[in-house]
Design a protein around this motif. Structure first.
Motif, PDB file in Angstrom:
ATOM      1  N   CYS A 109      59.614  63.131  59.083  1.00 30.27           N
ATOM      2  CA  CYS A 109      57.978  63.277  57.723  1.00 30.27           C
ATOM      3  C   CYS A 109      59.185  63.930  56.595  1.00 30.27           C
ATOM      4  O   CYS A 109      58.360  65.340  57.589  1.00 30.27           O
ATOM      5  N   SER A 110      59.090  64.027  55.414  1.00 33.40           N
ATOM      6  CA  SER A 110      59.326  65.168  54.918  1.00 33.40           C
ATOM      7  C   SER A 110      58.062  66.311  54.240  1.00 33.40           C
ATOM      8  O   SER A 110      57.933  67.421  54.088  1.00 33.40           O
ATOM      9  N   ILE A 111      56.533  64.967  54.657  1.00 31.85           N
ATOM     10  CA  ILE A 111      55.727  65.826  53.901  1.00 31.85           C
ATOM     11  C   ILE A 111      55.482  66.899  54.960  1.00 31.85           C
ATOM     12  O   ILE A 111      54.997  67.872  55.181  1.00 31.85           O
ATOM     13  N   ARG A 112      55.799  66.478  56.566  1.00 32.59           N
ATOM     14  CA  ARG A 112      55.294  67.709  57.268  1.00 32.59           C
ATOM     15  C   ARG A 112      56.212  68.915  57.484  1.00 32.59           C
ATOM     16  O   ARG A 112      55.684  69.929  58.072  1.00 32.59           O
ATOM     17  N   LYS A 113      57.294  68.347  56.724  1.00 34.67           N
ATOM     18  CA  LYS A 113      58.605  69.721  57.028  1.00 34.67           C
ATOM     19  C   LYS A 113      57.649  70.696  56.142  1.00 34.67           C
ATOM     20  O   LYS A 113      58.004  72.103  56.324  1.00 34.67           O
ATOM     21  N   VAL A 114      57.257  69.962  54.880  1.00 33.00           N
ATOM     22  CA  VAL A 114      57.300  70.846  53.655  1.00 33.00           C
ATOM     23  C   VAL A 114      55.676  71.925  53.884  1.00 33.00           C
ATOM     24  O   VAL A 114      56.437  72.917  54.391  1.00 33.00           O
ATOM     25  N   TYR A 115      55.429  71.018  54.975  1.00 32.34           N
ATOM     26  CA  TYR A 115      54.161  71.724  55.376  1.00 32.34           C
ATOM     27  C   TYR A 115      53.646  72.572  56.370  1.00 32.34           C
ATOM     28  O   TYR A 115      52.841  73.572  56.452  1.00 32.34           O
ATOM     29  N   LEU A 116      54.675  72.062  57.250  1.00 31.73           N
ATOM     30  CA  LEU A 116      55.491  73.520  58.352  1.00 31.73           C
ATOM     31  C   LEU A 116      55.846  74.913  57.884  1.00 31.73           C
ATOM     32  O   LEU A 116      54.601  75.627  58.235  1.00 31.73           O
ATOM     33  N   LYS A 117      56.567  74.136  57.028  1.00 29.75           N
ATOM     34  CA  LYS A 117      56.865  75.420  56.241  1.00 29.75           C
ATOM     35  C   LYS A 117      56.063  76.580  55.030  1.00 29.75           C
ATOM     36  O   LYS A 117      55.323  77.839  55.410  1.00 29.75           O
ATOM     37  N   VAL A 118      54.711  75.925  54.763  1.00 26.78           N
ATOM     38  CA  VAL A 118      53.435  76.025  54.473  1.00 26.78           C
ATOM     39  C   VAL A 118      52.536  77.830  54.827  1.00 26.78           C
ATOM     40  O   VAL A 118      52.380  78.103  54.902  1.00 26.78           O
ATOM     41  N   ARG A 119      52.373  76.448  56.111  1.00 24.43           N
ATOM     42  CA  ARG A 119      52.103  76.571  57.016  1.00 24.43           C
ATOM     43  C   ARG A 119      52.317  78.392  57.502  1.00 24.43           C
ATOM     44  O   ARG A 119      51.547  79.411  57.533  1.00 24.43           O
ATOM     45  N   GLU A 120      53.301  78.389  57.640  1.00 23.52           N
ATOM     46  CA  GLU A 120      54.148  79.643  58.443  1.00 23.52           C
ATOM     47  C   GLU A 120      53.879  80.805  57.618  1.00 23.52           C
ATOM     48  O   GLU A 120      53.646  82.002  58.244  1.00 23.52           O
ATOM     49  N   GLU A 121      54.266  79.766  56.179  1.00 24.21           N
ATOM     50  CA  GLU A 121      54.128  81.122  55.471  1.00 24.21           C
ATOM     51  C   GLU A 121      52.527  82.043  55.375  1.00 24.21           C
ATOM     52  O   GLU A 121      52.426  82.898  55.062  1.00 24.21           O
ATOM     53  N   GLU A 122      51.689  80.585  54.806  1.00 21.38           N
ATOM     54  CA  GLU A 122      50.448  81.490  54.448  1.00 21.38           C
ATOM     55  C   GLU A 122      50.084  82.440  56.391  1.00 21.38           C
ATOM     56  O   GLU A 122      48.782  83.335  55.673  1.00 21.38           O
ATOM     57  N   LEU A 123      50.746  82.019  57.707  1.00 18.94           N
ATOM     58  CA  LEU A 123      50.536  82.964  58.086  1.00 18.94           C
ATOM     59  C   LEU A 123      50.780  84.533  58.590  1.00 18.94           C
ATOM     60  O   LEU A 123      49.923  84.954  58.759  1.00 18.94           O
ATOM     61  N   LYS A 124      51.989  83.569  57.673  1.00 17.61           N
ATOM     62  CA  LYS A 124      52.259  85.332  57.453  1.00 17.61           C
ATOM     63  C   LYS A 124      51.561  86.173  57.252  1.00 17.61           C
ATOM     64  O   LYS A 124      51.538  87.185  57.168  1.00 17.61           O
ATOM     65  N   ILE A 125      51.592  85.636  55.686  1.00 16.46           N
ATOM     66  CA  ILE A 125      50.379  86.527  54.309  1.00 16.46           C
ATOM     67  C   ILE A 125      49.306  87.023  55.255  1.00 16.46           C
ATOM     68  O   ILE A 125      48.776  88.205  55.335  1.00 16.46           O
ATOM     69  N   LEU A 126      48.898  86.483  56.129  1.00 10.98           N
ATOM     70  CA  LEU A 126      46.835  86.016  56.271  1.00 10.98           C
ATOM     71  C   LEU A 126      47.391  86.960  57.114  1.00 10.98           C
ATOM     72  O   LEU A 126      46.053  87.517  57.674  1.00 10.98           O
ATOM     73  N   SER A 127      48.037  86.934  58.352  1.00 11.53           N
ATOM     74  CA  SER A 127      48.029  87.933  59.851  1.00 11.53           C
ATOM     75  C   SER A 127      47.822  89.444  59.396  1.00 11.53           C
ATOM     76  O   SER A 127      48.328  90.657  60.005  1.00 11.53           O
TER      77      SER A 127
END
Length: 150
Positions: A109-127
């Protein structure tokens, strides 16, 4: 999108961090100076207190103070507390995972793949960003000076 509740929580924490050396600040003062509805702010502050971010004191000289140093309060915890999962789709959530009903093959699923990356980057920043970091980005305003001089 950051909810109003999460935004107000961050604003309140920054405000309390600016006044960390002061006695407990009443909800009415925070509400007035930060332009947040008192009733809504009471709910937000109660959640922050119950989660261990704030201490509260009752009575005539009551109010709220930070329960930890601003350097130890990170945006990721506040946003999760107020808004829930960081992931924008349930199939990309680390703690609230649910597969999508309409998804035929999650692995491709291309949507899931993109949003896994988005989540990881957001987590890095917010953490990595603390209330102390947010505070250092703000300039001292007039209402902060009033409290500091009082």
């Amino acid at each position: 999108m950051l909810s109003k509740k999460a935004k107000y929580a961050v604003k309140a924490l920054i405000f309390l961090a600016k006044n960390v050396d002061k006695p407990p600040l009443p909800v009415s003062k925070i509400s007035e100076l930060e332009k947040i509805s008192k009733k809504y702010l009471e709910v937000v502050l109660l959640e922050l207190r119950n989660a261990g971010y704030l201490f509260s004191k009752k009575g005539i000289s009551g109010g709220y103070v930070l329960s930890k140093p601003p350097e130890e309060i990170f945006l990721v915890g506040i946003i999760r507390l107020m808004d829930g999962p960081i992931a924008r789709v349930s199939c990309a959530s680390a703690f609230h995972y649910r597969s999508c009903e309409e998804c035929l093959d999650e692995a491709t699923c291309s949507i899931r793949k993109v949003y896994l990356k988005v989540r990881e980057e957001e987590l890095k920043i917010l953490s990595d960003i603390s209330i102390a970091d947010m505070l250092s980005n703000e300039q001292v305003s007039n209402h902060d000076l009033i409290l500091r001089d009082a």
